[in-house]
Design a protein around this motif. Sequence first.
Motif, PDB file in Angstrom:
ATOM      1  N   GLN A   1       0.752  -1.240   0.001  1.00  0.00           N
ATOM      2  CA  GLN A   1      -0.078   0.040   0.175  1.00  0.00           C
ATOM      3  C   GLN A   1       0.840   1.387   0.031  1.00  0.00           C
ATOM      4  O   GLN A   1       0.730   2.115  -0.615  1.00  0.00           O
ATOM      5  CB  GLN A   1      -1.094  -0.183   1.281  1.00  0.00           C
ATOM      6  CG  GLN A   1      -1.950   1.099   1.406  1.00  0.00           C
ATOM      7  CD  GLN A   1      -2.962   0.962   0.085  1.00  0.00           C
ATOM      8  OE1 GLN A   1      -3.463   0.039  -0.295  1.00  0.00           O
ATOM      9  NE2 GLN A   1      -3.378   2.113  -0.207  1.00  0.00           N
ATOM     10  N   THR A   2       2.015   1.224   0.798  1.00  0.00           N
ATOM     11  CA  THR A   2       2.668   2.599   0.881  1.00  0.00           C
ATOM     12  C   THR A   2       3.611   2.529  -0.463  1.00  0.00           C
ATOM     13  O   THR A   2       3.654   3.650  -0.895  1.00  0.00           O
ATOM     14  CB  THR A   2       3.782   2.228   2.288  1.00  0.00           C
ATOM     15  OG1 THR A   2       3.032   1.991   3.285  1.00  0.00           O
ATOM     16  CG2 THR A   2       4.896   3.222   2.305  1.00  0.00           C
ATOM     17  N   ALA A   3       3.999   1.548  -0.865  1.00  0.00           N
ATOM     18  CA  ALA A   3       4.420   1.534  -2.417  1.00  0.00           C
ATOM     19  C   ALA A   3       3.657   2.304  -3.399  1.00  0.00           C
ATOM     20  O   ALA A   3       4.253   3.035  -4.215  1.00  0.00           O
ATOM     21  CB  ALA A   3       5.169   0.274  -2.777  1.00  0.00           C
ATOM     22  N   LEU A   4       2.534   1.621  -3.301  1.00  0.00           N
ATOM     23  CA  LEU A   4       1.599   2.214  -4.506  1.00  0.00           C
ATOM     24  C   LEU A   4       1.236   3.599  -4.128  1.00  0.00           C
ATOM     25  O   LEU A   4       1.247   4.356  -5.102  1.00  0.00           O
ATOM     26  CB  LEU A   4       0.316   1.373  -4.325  1.00  0.00           C
ATOM     27  CG  LEU A   4      -0.827   1.765  -5.126  1.00  0.00           C
ATOM     28  CD1 LEU A   4      -0.515   1.484  -6.775  1.00  0.00           C
ATOM     29  CD2 LEU A   4      -2.195   0.855  -4.804  1.00  0.00           C
ATOM     30  N   GLU A   5       1.125   4.061  -2.918  1.00  0.00           N
ATOM     31  CA  GLU A   5       0.823   5.548  -2.331  1.00  0.00           C
ATOM     32  C   GLU A   5       1.965   6.373  -3.052  1.00  0.00           C
ATOM     33  O   GLU A   5       1.667   7.425  -3.740  1.00  0.00           O
ATOM     34  CB  GLU A   5       0.435   5.675  -1.144  1.00  0.00           C
ATOM     35  CG  GLU A   5      -0.659   5.067  -0.754  1.00  0.00           C
ATOM     36  CD  GLU A   5      -0.979   5.273   0.961  1.00  0.00           C
ATOM     37  OE1 GLU A   5      -0.149   5.712   1.378  1.00  0.00           O
ATOM     38  OE2 GLU A   5      -2.022   4.850   1.325  1.00  0.00           O
ATOM     39  N   ASP A   6       3.377   5.938  -2.987  1.00  0.00           N
ATOM     40  CA  ASP A   6       4.433   6.650  -3.277  1.00  0.00           C
ATOM     41  C   ASP A   6       4.357   6.924  -4.905  1.00  0.00           C
ATOM     42  O   ASP A   6       4.737   7.741  -5.599  1.00  0.00           O
ATOM     43  CB  ASP A   6       5.939   6.018  -2.812  1.00  0.00           C
ATOM     44  CG  ASP A   6       5.741   6.125  -1.432  1.00  0.00           C
ATOM     45  OD1 ASP A   6       5.328   7.016  -0.603  1.00  0.00           O
ATOM     46  OD2 ASP A   6       6.448   5.356  -0.618  1.00  0.00           O
ATOM     47  N   LYS A   7       4.145   5.641  -5.585  1.00  0.00           N
ATOM     48  CA  LYS A   7       4.107   5.444  -6.928  1.00  0.00           C
ATOM     49  C   LYS A   7       2.950   6.702  -7.623  1.00  0.00           C
ATOM     50  O   LYS A   7       3.172   7.449  -8.478  1.00  0.00           O
ATOM     51  CB  LYS A   7       3.927   4.343  -7.670  1.00  0.00           C
ATOM     52  CG  LYS A   7       4.930   3.423  -7.351  1.00  0.00           C
ATOM     53  CD  LYS A   7       4.920   2.149  -8.132  1.00  0.00           C
ATOM     54  CE  LYS A   7       6.025   1.220  -7.957  1.00  0.00           C
ATOM     55  NZ  LYS A   7       5.944  -0.366  -8.362  1.00  0.00           N
ATOM     56  N   LEU A   8       1.801   6.587  -6.748  1.00  0.00           N
ATOM     57  CA  LEU A   8       0.688   7.686  -7.278  1.00  0.00           C
ATOM     58  C   LEU A   8       1.019   8.959  -7.112  1.00  0.00           C
ATOM     59  O   LEU A   8       0.788   9.864  -7.944  1.00  0.00           O
ATOM     60  CB  LEU A   8      -0.753   7.160  -6.636  1.00  0.00           C
ATOM     61  CG  LEU A   8      -1.274   5.836  -7.074  1.00  0.00           C
ATOM     62  CD1 LEU A   8      -2.481   5.491  -6.032  1.00  0.00           C
ATOM     63  CD2 LEU A   8      -1.716   6.161  -8.239  1.00  0.00           C
ATOM     64  N   LYS A   9       1.759   9.331  -5.856  1.00  0.00           N
ATOM     65  CA  LYS A   9       2.148  10.733  -5.826  1.00  0.00           C
ATOM     66  C   LYS A   9       3.208  11.166  -6.734  1.00  0.00           C
ATOM     67  O   LYS A   9       2.948  12.190  -7.229  1.00  0.00           O
ATOM     68  CB  LYS A   9       2.729  10.583  -4.332  1.00  0.00           C
ATOM     69  CG  LYS A   9       1.756  10.715  -3.081  1.00  0.00           C
ATOM     70  CD  LYS A   9       2.478  10.687  -1.735  1.00  0.00           C
ATOM     71  CE  LYS A   9       1.587  10.461  -0.854  1.00  0.00           C
ATOM     72  NZ  LYS A   9       2.294  10.475   0.708  1.00  0.00           N
ATOM     73  N   ALA A  10       3.983  10.421  -7.116  1.00  0.00           N
ATOM     74  CA  ALA A  10       5.090  10.754  -7.938  1.00  0.00           C
ATOM     75  C   ALA A  10       4.339  10.847  -9.415  1.00  0.00           C
ATOM     76  O   ALA A  10       4.640  11.700 -10.118  1.00  0.00           O
ATOM     77  CB  ALA A  10       6.025   9.530  -8.369  1.00  0.00           C
ATOM     78  N   LEU A  11       3.262  10.045  -9.833  1.00  0.00           N
ATOM     79  CA  LEU A  11       2.674  10.152 -11.103  1.00  0.00           C
ATOM     80  C   LEU A  11       1.921  11.612 -11.244  1.00  0.00           C
ATOM     81  O   LEU A  11       1.732  12.201 -12.035  1.00  0.00           O
ATOM     82  CB  LEU A  11       1.736   9.027 -11.259  1.00  0.00           C
ATOM     83  CG  LEU A  11       0.860   8.935 -12.629  1.00  0.00           C
ATOM     84  CD1 LEU A  11       1.878   8.886 -13.794  1.00  0.00           C
ATOM     85  CD2 LEU A  11      -0.132   7.688 -12.602  1.00  0.00           C
ATOM     86  N   ASP A  12       1.322  11.526  -9.933  1.00  0.00           N
ATOM     87  CA  ASP A  12       0.364  12.858  -9.762  1.00  0.00           C
ATOM     88  C   ASP A  12       1.284  14.225  -9.962  1.00  0.00           C
ATOM     89  O   ASP A  12       0.960  15.019 -10.546  1.00  0.00           O
ATOM     90  CB  ASP A  12      -0.110  12.997  -8.352  1.00  0.00           C
ATOM     91  CG  ASP A  12      -1.106  14.129  -8.250  1.00  0.00           C
ATOM     92  OD1 ASP A  12      -2.033  14.487  -9.108  1.00  0.00           O
ATOM     93  OD2 ASP A  12      -1.193  15.016  -7.108  1.00  0.00           O
TER      94      ASP A  12
END
Length: 97
Positions: free
Chosen positions: A77-88
Amino acid sequence: MENKLKIKLSIADRVYPLTIAASQEEGLRKAAKKIEAMIKQFEQSYAVRDKQDVLAMCAVQFAAQVEQKTIDKDANQTALEDKLKALDELLKAQLSS
């Protein structure tokens, strides 16, 4: 209201009568089979005479599996959130250019 079933599960040479919802039967029977398999594995691997000890070892094993899945899920979940923030951030940068 769901139909109730009366079943008997055999675990560690004891029979446990249960009244359950029909939807729970498959899961409970699979769980009982896993417990029995784990009991056999522990009895073959270790010189354990007392069923209580074997059952405690099974409980620790199952609890550890549940906890590890929770830890893995949190890490994913944390890794996914980090990737989504980077994409954002990338999208914001592209849209503001």
